[in-house]
Write an enzyme that holds these catalytic residues in place. Sequence first.
Site, PDB file in Angstrom:
ATOM      1  N   LYS A  13       0.832  -1.216   0.000  1.00 58.27           N
ATOM      2  CA  LYS A  13       0.000   0.000   0.000  1.00 58.27           C
ATOM      3  C   LYS A  13       0.864   1.263   0.000  1.00 58.27           C
ATOM      4  CE  LYS A  13      -2.105  -1.182   3.842  1.00 58.27           C
ATOM      5  NZ  LYS A  13      -1.411  -2.481   4.065  1.00 58.27           N
ATOM      6  N   ARG A  88      -9.967   0.203   8.313  1.00 53.56           N
ATOM      7  CA  ARG A  88      -9.483  -1.156   8.550  1.00 53.56           C
ATOM      8  C   ARG A  88     -10.533  -2.008   9.252  1.00 53.56           C
ATOM      9  NH1 ARG A  88      -3.602   0.146   8.563  1.00 53.56           N
ATOM     10  NH2 ARG A  88      -2.429  -1.776   8.764  1.00 53.56           N
ATOM     11  N   ARG A 122      11.491  -5.069   5.603  1.00 54.55           N
ATOM     12  CA  ARG A 122      11.102  -3.683   5.300  1.00 54.55           C
ATOM     13  C   ARG A 122      11.943  -2.693   6.096  1.00 54.55           C
ATOM     14  NH1 ARG A 122       4.921  -1.748   5.531  1.00 54.55           N
ATOM     15  NH2 ARG A 122       4.946  -2.569   7.665  1.00 54.55           N
ATOM     16  N   ARG A 152      10.896  -1.052  11.606  1.00 48.08           N
ATOM     17  CA  ARG A 152       9.784  -0.794  12.534  1.00 48.08           C
ATOM     18  C   ARG A 152       9.696  -1.846  13.639  1.00 48.08           C
ATOM     19  NH1 ARG A 152       4.584   0.360   8.790  1.00 48.08           N
ATOM     20  NH2 ARG A 152       3.634  -0.891  10.450  1.00 48.08           N
ATOM     21  N   ARG A 163      -0.626  -9.536  13.215  1.00 57.43           N
ATOM     22  CA  ARG A 163      -1.247  -8.525  12.348  1.00 57.43           C
ATOM     23  C   ARG A 163      -1.991  -9.172  11.187  1.00 57.43           C
ATOM     24  NH1 ARG A 163       3.931  -5.383  11.254  1.00 57.43           N
ATOM     25  NH2 ARG A 163       2.761  -4.065   9.837  1.00 57.43           N
TER      26      ARG A 163
HETATM   27  P1  ADP Z   1       1.101  -1.719   7.454  1.00 59.03           P
HETATM   28  O1  ADP Z   1       1.860  -0.790   6.531  1.00 59.03           O
HETATM   29  O2  ADP Z   1       1.951  -2.854   7.887  1.00 59.03           O
HETATM   30  O3  ADP Z   1      -0.212  -2.135   6.881  1.00 59.03           O
HETATM   31  P2  ADP Z   1       0.386   0.608   9.050  1.00 59.03           P
HETATM   32  O4  ADP Z   1       1.591   1.453   9.039  1.00 59.03           O
HETATM   33  O5  ADP Z   1      -0.718   0.959   8.116  1.00 59.03           O
HETATM   34  O6  ADP Z   1       0.823  -0.920   8.796  1.00 59.03           O
HETATM   35  O7  ADP Z   1      -0.204   0.508  10.511  1.00 59.03           O
HETATM   36  C1  ADP Z   1       0.615   0.158  11.619  1.00 59.03           C
HETATM   37  C2  ADP Z   1      -0.260  -0.053  12.837  1.00 59.03           C
HETATM   38  O8  ADP Z   1      -0.960   1.165  13.143  1.00 59.03           O
HETATM   39  C3  ADP Z   1      -1.353  -1.103  12.691  1.00 59.03           C
HETATM   40  O9  ADP Z   1      -0.888  -2.412  12.956  1.00 59.03           O
HETATM   41  C4  ADP Z   1      -2.363  -0.626  13.725  1.00 59.03           C
HETATM   42  O10 ADP Z   1      -1.965  -0.974  15.044  1.00 59.03           O
HETATM   43  C5  ADP Z   1      -2.273   0.889  13.605  1.00 59.03           C
HETATM   44  N1  ADP Z   1      -3.246   1.395  12.609  1.00 59.03           N
HETATM   45  C6  ADP Z   1      -2.967   1.951  11.408  1.00 59.03           C
HETATM   46  N2  ADP Z   1      -4.112   2.258  10.749  1.00 59.03           N
HETATM   47  C7  ADP Z   1      -5.135   1.886  11.564  1.00 59.03           C
HETATM   48  C8  ADP Z   1      -6.559   1.908  11.458  1.00 59.03           C
HETATM   49  N3  ADP Z   1      -7.175   2.388  10.363  1.00 59.03           N
HETATM   50  N4  ADP Z   1      -7.283   1.427  12.490  1.00 59.03           N
HETATM   51  C9  ADP Z   1      -6.690   0.961  13.601  1.00 59.03           C
HETATM   52  N5  ADP Z   1      -5.372   0.877  13.762  1.00 59.03           N
HETATM   53  C10 ADP Z   1      -4.582   1.333  12.761  1.00 59.03           C
HETATM   54  P1  ADP Z   2       2.095  -1.890   3.190  1.00 55.60           P
HETATM   55  O1  ADP Z   2       2.059  -0.382   3.216  1.00 55.60           O
HETATM   56  O2  ADP Z   2       0.920  -2.484   2.466  1.00 55.60           O
HETATM   57  O3  ADP Z   2       2.278  -2.486   4.541  1.00 55.60           O
HETATM   58  P2  ADP Z   2       4.710  -1.527   1.897  1.00 55.60           P
HETATM   59  O4  ADP Z   2       4.425  -0.690   0.691  1.00 55.60           O
HETATM   60  O5  ADP Z   2       5.364  -0.877   3.040  1.00 55.60           O
HETATM   61  O6  ADP Z   2       3.361  -2.328   2.331  1.00 55.60           O
HETATM   62  O7  ADP Z   2       5.585  -2.770   1.390  1.00 55.60           O
HETATM   63  C1  ADP Z   2       6.002  -3.788   2.306  1.00 55.60           C
HETATM   64  C2  ADP Z   2       7.411  -4.262   1.925  1.00 55.60           C
HETATM   65  O8  ADP Z   2       7.364  -4.914   0.667  1.00 55.60           O
HETATM   66  C3  ADP Z   2       8.434  -3.123   1.750  1.00 55.60           C
HETATM   67  O9  ADP Z   2       9.680  -3.616   2.169  1.00 55.60           O
HETATM   68  C4  ADP Z   2       8.417  -2.852   0.255  1.00 55.60           C
HETATM   69  O10 ADP Z   2       9.664  -2.334  -0.206  1.00 55.60           O
HETATM   70  C5  ADP Z   2       8.152  -4.235  -0.316  1.00 55.60           C
HETATM   71  N1  ADP Z   2       7.345  -4.225  -1.550  1.00 55.60           N
HETATM   72  C6  ADP Z   2       6.280  -3.440  -1.854  1.00 55.60           C
HETATM   73  N2  ADP Z   2       5.758  -3.739  -3.054  1.00 55.60           N
HETATM   74  C7  ADP Z   2       6.506  -4.761  -3.545  1.00 55.60           C
HETATM   75  C8  ADP Z   2       6.473  -5.544  -4.760  1.00 55.60           C
HETATM   76  N3  ADP Z   2       5.548  -5.315  -5.709  1.00 55.60           N
HETATM   77  N4  ADP Z   2       7.392  -6.508  -4.909  1.00 55.60           N
HETATM   78  C9  ADP Z   2       8.316  -6.744  -3.955  1.00 55.60           C
HETATM   79  N5  ADP Z   2       8.419  -6.054  -2.792  1.00 55.60           N
HETATM   80  C10 ADP Z   2       7.513  -5.076  -2.578  1.00 55.60           C
END
Ligand code: ADP
Ligand code: ADP
Length: 206
Positions: A13, A88, A122, A152, A163
């Site tokens: 994302k 979410r 990541r 992180r 998660r």
């Molecule tokens: P990821 O990139 O791995 O999907 P995020 O950075 O979006 O994770 O979110 C990290 C953490 O922040 C989540 O595991 C949750 O604890 C909290 N969080 C983020 N967005 C939301 C949401 N919309 N509702 C509740 N908790 C959230």
């Molecule tokens: P999210 O926001 O959904 O949690 P991220 O965009 O942070 O996901 O991506 C999670 C991890 O995967 C990061 O280390 C990123 O560099 C890697 N990544 C993202 N998209 C791809 C892809 N299409 N192929 C391989 N690795 C990816």
Amino acid sequence: MNIILLGAPGAGKGTQAAYLVNKFAIPHISTGDIFRSNIKQRTEIGLIAKSYIDKGQLCPDDVTVKIVELRLANEDCKKGFLLDGFPRTVPQAEALSKITDIDYVIDIEIPFERLLHRLTGRRVCAKCGASYHVDFLNGKTTCDCGEELIHRDDDTEETVSKRINVYTQQTQPLIDYYRERGKLISVNGDQAVEAVFEEIVQKLGK
Ligand code: ADP
Ligand code: ADP
Ligand code: ZN
């Protein structure tokens, strides 16, 4: 254009968000980034959020909806916005529907077995939120913006599996929620970053 990015943790994302906000010139609103910035600044919201994030749980709906509502009220959201990681839960989606209309929900699909590697490898920028992977960094430790990259606290093997469970139980129902409302666009997240982006742009154009 008002867009939501949906997908499991690690689906890509944040990575796609960077491309999309550049193409459509809309603000990127990541609730995860907002929480992490609050944690860094030791605000009251940050204190609450940290206790949930560390356990791999979702932060409470009321707190989360409030920060999004405040952010969407900003002038820069008038021309559209990209929500990354919000909503979410179904109650969050229902609250959002009372605040604003959504044009598209992009669901990035990815087999769960890919997520552990993506998340444990990541590296993120605490300043601009950019996301990288050790596989592609070639030993580099800084962001394109100059800031040091970090691993992180919640990107550990133990927290990732929690998660993913939370995603399955609380977030996955949103796929049907938005499909029923005719908003859903599904893309294959298990391909190169550029290919995922091309698929999104192509499907948004239809
Ligand atoms: P990821 O990139 O791995 O999907 P995020 O950075 O979006 O994770 O979110 C990290 C953490 O922040 C989540 O595991 C949750 O604890 C909290 N969080 C983020 N967005 C939301 C949401 N919309 N509702 C509740 N908790 C959230
Ligand atoms: P999210 O926001 O959904 O949690 P991220 O965009 O942070 O996901 O991506 C999670 C991890 O995967 C990061 O280390 C990123 O560099 C890697 N990544 C993202 N998209 C791809 C892809 N299409 N192929 C391989 N690795 C990816
Ligand atoms: Zn940066």
